[in-house]
Design a protein around this motif. Sequence first.
Motif, mmCIF file in Angstrom:
data_model
loop_
_atom_site.group_PDB
_atom_site.id
_atom_site.type_symbol
_atom_site.label_atom_id
_atom_site.label_comp_id
_atom_site.label_asym_id
_atom_site.label_seq_id
_atom_site.Cartn_x
_atom_site.Cartn_y
_atom_site.Cartn_z
ATOM 1 N N MET A 291 27.751 1.632 41.254
ATOM 2 C CA MET A 291 28.709 0.995 42.135
ATOM 3 C C MET A 291 29.672 2.018 42.708
ATOM 4 S SD MET A 291 29.291 -2.059 43.170
ATOM 5 C CE MET A 291 28.700 -3.159 41.923
ATOM 6 N N LEU A 292 30.039 3.011 41.883
ATOM 7 C CA LEU A 292 30.933 4.045 42.364
ATOM 8 C C LEU A 292 30.142 5.326 42.561
ATOM 9 C CD1 LEU A 292 33.954 3.377 40.043
ATOM 10 C CD2 LEU A 292 33.542 2.552 42.337
ATOM 11 N N LYS A 293 30.659 6.206 43.391
ATOM 12 C CA LYS A 293 29.946 7.429 43.711
ATOM 13 C C LYS A 293 30.177 8.470 42.631
ATOM 14 C CE LYS A 293 29.961 6.595 48.666
ATOM 15 N NZ LYS A 293 30.346 7.082 49.987
ATOM 16 N N VAL A 294 29.371 8.400 41.568
ATOM 17 C CA VAL A 294 29.416 9.387 40.508
ATOM 18 C C VAL A 294 28.056 10.030 40.421
ATOM 19 C CG1 VAL A 294 31.176 8.169 39.212
ATOM 20 C CG2 VAL A 294 28.777 7.677 38.752
ATOM 21 N N LYS A 295 27.987 11.181 39.807
ATOM 22 C CA LYS A 295 26.729 11.891 39.719
ATOM 23 C C LYS A 295 25.750 11.148 38.833
ATOM 24 C CE LYS A 295 28.834 16.402 40.486
ATOM 25 N NZ LYS A 295 29.049 17.748 39.947
ATOM 26 N N SER A 296 24.469 11.199 39.182
ATOM 27 C CA SER A 296 23.457 10.463 38.444
ATOM 28 C C SER A 296 23.057 11.162 37.172
ATOM 29 C CB SER A 296 22.212 10.256 39.318
ATOM 30 O OG SER A 296 21.683 11.501 39.722
ATOM 31 N N LYS A 297 23.258 12.488 37.080
ATOM 32 C CA LYS A 297 22.886 13.229 35.889
ATOM 33 C C LYS A 297 23.973 14.237 35.564
ATOM 34 C CE LYS A 297 17.869 12.809 36.407
ATOM 35 N NZ LYS A 297 16.592 13.533 36.501
ATOM 36 N N LEU A 298 24.168 14.472 34.258
ATOM 37 C CA LEU A 298 25.128 15.466 33.823
ATOM 38 C C LEU A 298 24.399 16.475 32.963
ATOM 39 C CD1 LEU A 298 28.030 16.515 33.431
ATOM 40 C CD2 LEU A 298 28.122 15.121 31.376
ATOM 41 N N CYS A 299 24.376 17.720 33.371
ATOM 42 C CA CYS A 299 23.711 18.762 32.603
ATOM 43 C C CYS A 299 24.747 19.404 31.699
ATOM 44 C CB CYS A 299 23.067 19.795 33.523
ATOM 45 S SG CYS A 299 22.148 21.062 32.631
ATOM 46 N N LEU A 300 24.912 18.860 30.493
ATOM 47 C CA LEU A 300 25.920 19.397 29.589
ATOM 48 C C LEU A 300 25.576 20.803 29.151
ATOM 49 C CD1 LEU A 300 26.850 16.383 27.326
ATOM 50 C CD2 LEU A 300 28.099 17.329 29.233
ATOM 51 N N ALA A 301 24.283 21.139 29.177
ATOM 52 C CA ALA A 301 23.885 22.466 28.741
ATOM 53 C C ALA A 301 24.488 23.535 29.645
ATOM 54 C CB ALA A 301 22.373 22.585 28.743
ATOM 55 N N ALA A 302 24.836 23.139 30.887
ATOM 56 C CA ALA A 302 25.383 24.109 31.830
ATOM 57 C C ALA A 302 26.881 24.295 31.662
ATOM 58 C CB ALA A 302 25.086 23.661 33.255
ATOM 59 N N ILE A 303 27.508 23.471 30.828
ATOM 60 C CA ILE A 303 28.953 23.575 30.619
ATOM 61 C C ILE A 303 29.204 24.544 29.471
ATOM 62 C CG2 ILE A 303 31.046 22.335 30.011
ATOM 63 C CD1 ILE A 303 29.751 19.845 31.138
ATOM 64 N N SER A 304 29.933 25.601 29.738
ATOM 65 C CA SER A 304 30.166 26.592 28.696
ATOM 66 C C SER A 304 30.986 25.992 27.569
ATOM 67 C CB SER A 304 30.895 27.803 29.286
ATOM 68 O OG SER A 304 32.138 27.414 29.824
ATOM 69 N N SER A 305 30.687 26.428 26.373
ATOM 70 C CA SER A 305 31.405 26.024 25.161
ATOM 71 C C SER A 305 31.476 24.516 25.054
ATOM 72 C CB SER A 305 32.817 26.593 25.175
ATOM 73 O OG SER A 305 32.797 27.978 25.315
ATOM 74 N N CYS B 48 26.221 -6.661 44.479
ATOM 75 C CA CYS B 48 26.883 -6.452 43.196
ATOM 76 C C CYS B 48 28.282 -5.905 43.472
ATOM 77 C CB CYS B 48 26.107 -5.453 42.339
ATOM 78 S SG CYS B 48 24.433 -5.998 41.891
ATOM 79 N N TYR B 49 29.240 -6.321 42.649
ATOM 80 C CA TYR B 49 30.633 -5.944 42.886
ATOM 81 C C TYR B 49 31.265 -5.343 41.632
ATOM 82 C CZ TYR B 49 30.401 -8.690 47.179
ATOM 83 O OH TYR B 49 30.062 -9.167 48.429
ATOM 84 N N LEU C 152 40.768 -1.714 44.401
ATOM 85 C CA LEU C 152 39.751 -1.637 45.446
ATOM 86 C C LEU C 152 38.556 -2.466 44.987
ATOM 87 C CD1 LEU C 152 39.825 2.212 46.113
ATOM 88 C CD2 LEU C 152 40.710 0.451 47.661
ATOM 89 N N ILE C 153 37.795 -2.982 45.941
ATOM 90 C CA ILE C 153 36.562 -3.688 45.621
ATOM 91 C C ILE C 153 35.387 -2.807 46.039
ATOM 92 C CG2 ILE C 153 35.166 -5.754 45.988
ATOM 93 C CD1 ILE C 153 37.754 -6.322 44.531
ATOM 94 N N ALA C 154 34.561 -2.432 45.072
ATOM 95 C CA ALA C 154 33.361 -1.650 45.344
ATOM 96 C C ALA C 154 32.151 -2.579 45.389
ATOM 97 C CB ALA C 154 33.160 -0.582 44.275
ATOM 98 N N ARG C 155 31.192 -2.240 46.258
ATOM 99 C CA ARG C 155 30.025 -3.111 46.436
ATOM 100 C C ARG C 155 28.755 -2.279 46.583
ATOM 101 N NH1 ARG C 155 29.662 -6.342 51.942
ATOM 102 N NH2 ARG C 155 28.632 -4.402 52.574
ATOM 103 N N GLY C 156 27.701 -2.771 45.968
ATOM 104 C CA GLY C 156 26.371 -2.206 46.159
ATOM 105 C C GLY C 156 25.417 -3.321 46.532
#
Length: 312
Positions: free
Chosen positions: A1-15, A287-288, A232-236
Motif C-alpha cells: 500500500m505504501l511505497k517501500v522497498k520490496s526486498k531488504l538485503c541485510l547482508a549489505a548493511i555493515s555491522s 485496498c486501503y 492520509l489515505i493510501a490506496r492500491g
Amino acid sequence: MLKVKSKLCLAAISSLTLVSLNVSSVMAAPPVCGPGNHWVDKCPAGTDITNSTAVVTVVKARNDECLEDKIVENLFLTGPTEIERQAGVPHQIDTEIVSMVLNGSGITVRAGVNQGITPASKGEIVETIPTEADSEFRVYFEIDVPGIGTLHNIDPHIMRAKGIKFILPTDWHFPPKGTKTKLYNENDELVACLDGRHALSITLDSLTAKPENGKVKIEWETATEENNAHFLIARGDEPASGVCDLDPNNYKNVGYTSSQINSRGTSVSGASYQFTDTAVTAGTKYCYALVDVDYDGTKTPHLVSTQPVSID
C-alpha cells in the motif's frame, strides 16, 4: 500500500542490525469483552484471531552494542495473529499469543507455541478503572532474514497497550526510548536489536471502508492521538494475491488518494473522521490503508481490511 522497498538485503548493511516492531491489529471486539463497566470480569475464555500490521525499523549494531540513532530503513509486515484468553484472578484476563506470522520485504517474524517458538508469549489484561484496562505481552519470536538466517530473542520483547476498552486493542505501544530487546543468531551471538522508540501515535477504536453510491467511504475513530499531525489515505487497486496487504508490489497501482486530513484528537481523547474516495471505477477492487503522520514526518500505516472493496 505504501511505497517501500520490496526486498531488504541485510547482508549489505555493515555491522548487521535490526529492528523495532509496532503491531497494529484491527478486528471486531466480542460484544461480551467490552466496552462497558467491568468488562474484564465478564470476558469469557476464548480465542481471538486478527490480521496484524508491524512497523519494522532497521537500526545498526556494532561491537555487540545496539546503536541509538542509526536507523537504516522502515519496513511493513502483515499477517495473522491468534491469541488465547482465560479468566485470571479478579479483574484480570490471562492471555497468550499462540501464533503470529508476519511477512513482508522478504522477512518473516514468527511467535507462539503453535509456531514452535518457546518460551510461550504470555501476558495479561488488568482492569485499571471500571471501563478500561492495561494489557501487556512478553513476546518471544524468531525472525527469518534472507542471507543471514534465523534470529531470536533471549529476553522477552515487551508489548503494551494502555487504556483499552475492549478485546483486542487496536494499537500496541512499546517501552520508552532507550529500551531495547537484543536479538541473537543460531550461535547466540548478538547481531541485532529491537528498538522500542517508534511508538504508534494513535489508538484506533474503529476503521472501515465500504462502497456507497458508486464511491468508497472510509471512516475511522481514534481513542487517543499523541504527536499526530494529520492522516492520509493510501490506496492500491487490483491486488494480485486477491487479498489486501501493505506490499506495494501486490498492486497494479498504488498511491495516496486523499490530501492531508488534519488531526483533531488529543493524548486523552480521540475523534471521528471520514473520507469519501470518488476517484474509483466500477468493476475494480481496491485496498486501503490509513496513514497517520507525526509532526516529525514519521508515517505509520494501518491496513483497513484484508478484503478488497469492490465497486459495482
